[in-house]
Design a protein around this motif. Sequence first.
Motif, PDB file in Angstrom:
ATOM      1  N   ALA A 166       0.725  -1.079   0.107  1.00  0.00           N
ATOM      2  CA  ALA A 166       0.208   0.326   0.055  1.00  0.00           C
ATOM      3  C   ALA A 166       0.840   1.326  -0.036  1.00  0.00           C
ATOM      4  O   ALA A 166       1.912   1.131   0.841  1.00  0.00           O
ATOM      5  CB  ALA A 166      -0.885   0.077   0.983  1.00  0.00           C
ATOM      6  N   THR A 167       0.478   2.492  -0.932  1.00  0.00           N
ATOM      7  CA  THR A 167       1.746   3.044  -0.874  1.00  0.00           C
ATOM      8  C   THR A 167       0.621   4.494  -1.045  1.00  0.00           C
ATOM      9  O   THR A 167       0.430   5.130  -2.679  1.00  0.00           O
ATOM     10  CB  THR A 167       2.477   3.119  -2.444  1.00  0.00           C
ATOM     11  OG1 THR A 167       2.063   2.379  -3.439  1.00  0.00           O
ATOM     12  CG2 THR A 167       3.392   1.804  -1.926  1.00  0.00           C
ATOM     13  N   PRO A 168      -0.185   5.068  -0.005  1.00  0.00           N
ATOM     14  CA  PRO A 168      -0.654   6.393  -0.721  1.00  0.00           C
ATOM     15  C   PRO A 168       0.190   7.391  -1.119  1.00  0.00           C
ATOM     16  O   PRO A 168       0.697   7.332  -0.577  1.00  0.00           O
ATOM     17  CB  PRO A 168      -1.138   6.800   0.964  1.00  0.00           C
ATOM     18  CG  PRO A 168      -1.115   5.425   1.732  1.00  0.00           C
ATOM     19  CD  PRO A 168       0.426   4.489   1.195  1.00  0.00           C
ATOM     20  N   PRO A 169      -0.661   8.394  -1.312  1.00  0.00           N
ATOM     21  CA  PRO A 169       0.047   9.673  -2.265  1.00  0.00           C
ATOM     22  C   PRO A 169       0.480  10.228  -1.448  1.00  0.00           C
ATOM     23  O   PRO A 169       0.146  10.697  -0.294  1.00  0.00           O
ATOM     24  CB  PRO A 169      -1.078   9.655  -3.547  1.00  0.00           C
ATOM     25  CG  PRO A 169      -2.752   9.597  -2.653  1.00  0.00           C
ATOM     26  CD  PRO A 169      -2.083   8.465  -2.181  1.00  0.00           C
ATOM     27  N   GLY A 170       1.625  11.671  -1.559  1.00  0.00           N
ATOM     28  CA  GLY A 170       1.713  12.425  -1.035  1.00  0.00           C
ATOM     29  C   GLY A 170       2.611  12.051   0.258  1.00  0.00           C
ATOM     30  O   GLY A 170       2.208  12.990   1.204  1.00  0.00           O
ATOM     31  N   ILE A 171       3.296  11.222   0.651  1.00  0.00           N
ATOM     32  CA  ILE A 171       4.596  11.062   1.220  1.00  0.00           C
ATOM     33  C   ILE A 171       5.727  11.478   1.467  1.00  0.00           C
ATOM     34  O   ILE A 171       5.973  12.217   1.004  1.00  0.00           O
ATOM     35  CB  ILE A 171       4.160   9.753   1.557  1.00  0.00           C
ATOM     36  CG1 ILE A 171       3.115   8.841   1.443  1.00  0.00           C
ATOM     37  CG2 ILE A 171       5.539   8.666   3.441  1.00  0.00           C
ATOM     38  CD1 ILE A 171       3.220   7.443   2.150  1.00  0.00           C
TER      39      ILE A 171
END
Length: 208
Positions: A26-31
């Motif tokens: 899982a790689t949410p955006p905006g990190i």
Amino acid sequence: MSTKTRVAALLAALIAVFALATPAGATPPGIPSEATARAELAALTVRADGSMTGYSRDKFPHWVTISGACDTRETVLKRDGSGVVTNSSCQATSGSWFSPYDGATWSAASDVDIDHVVPLAAAWRSGASGWSTSQRQQFANDLSRPQLIAVTDNVNQAKGDKSPESWKPPTTGYWCTYAKMWTRVKYSYSLSVNSAEKSALLGMLDRC
């Protein structure tokens, strides 16, 4: 076809097979980067948590329609999974989900929750109690920031509405990323942190 070309084609095929067999994380955006997260954390207002008076999850309308038949949960399941197949109602019928919180991989969407990285109740205690319903709906369905992530259901349930001083992902190697995500969300929405929460976040960023 030359031997060199055949070898290159074989290697490419093996890489493709390996990519398909390996579940996507899982790689949410905006990190943000560690440096940016530290700067954003330093900019947050530090104060004691507010009251839970008046709180209800219903005040944060979530899992709204995103596109066609797909709501927010189904959209994140497709984003964070590997080989996800959906039916005409946009429900995931197959796929693979790797939960970075605990390192587990699941093949049934029913074993996966969509976690609000900053829980709705934690947001309420740190400023969201004064928001409009539309602002709370945006927060609860935010796909443009690292606020939503597919994780193991019982791990998400164990987290509940706890902040980092009370709960951290079981996988310590993910603490850095988790702190960066938490900080970015609080910064983006001008939410406050309490002193213990800030200390916990700094300690997690020290693992980056």
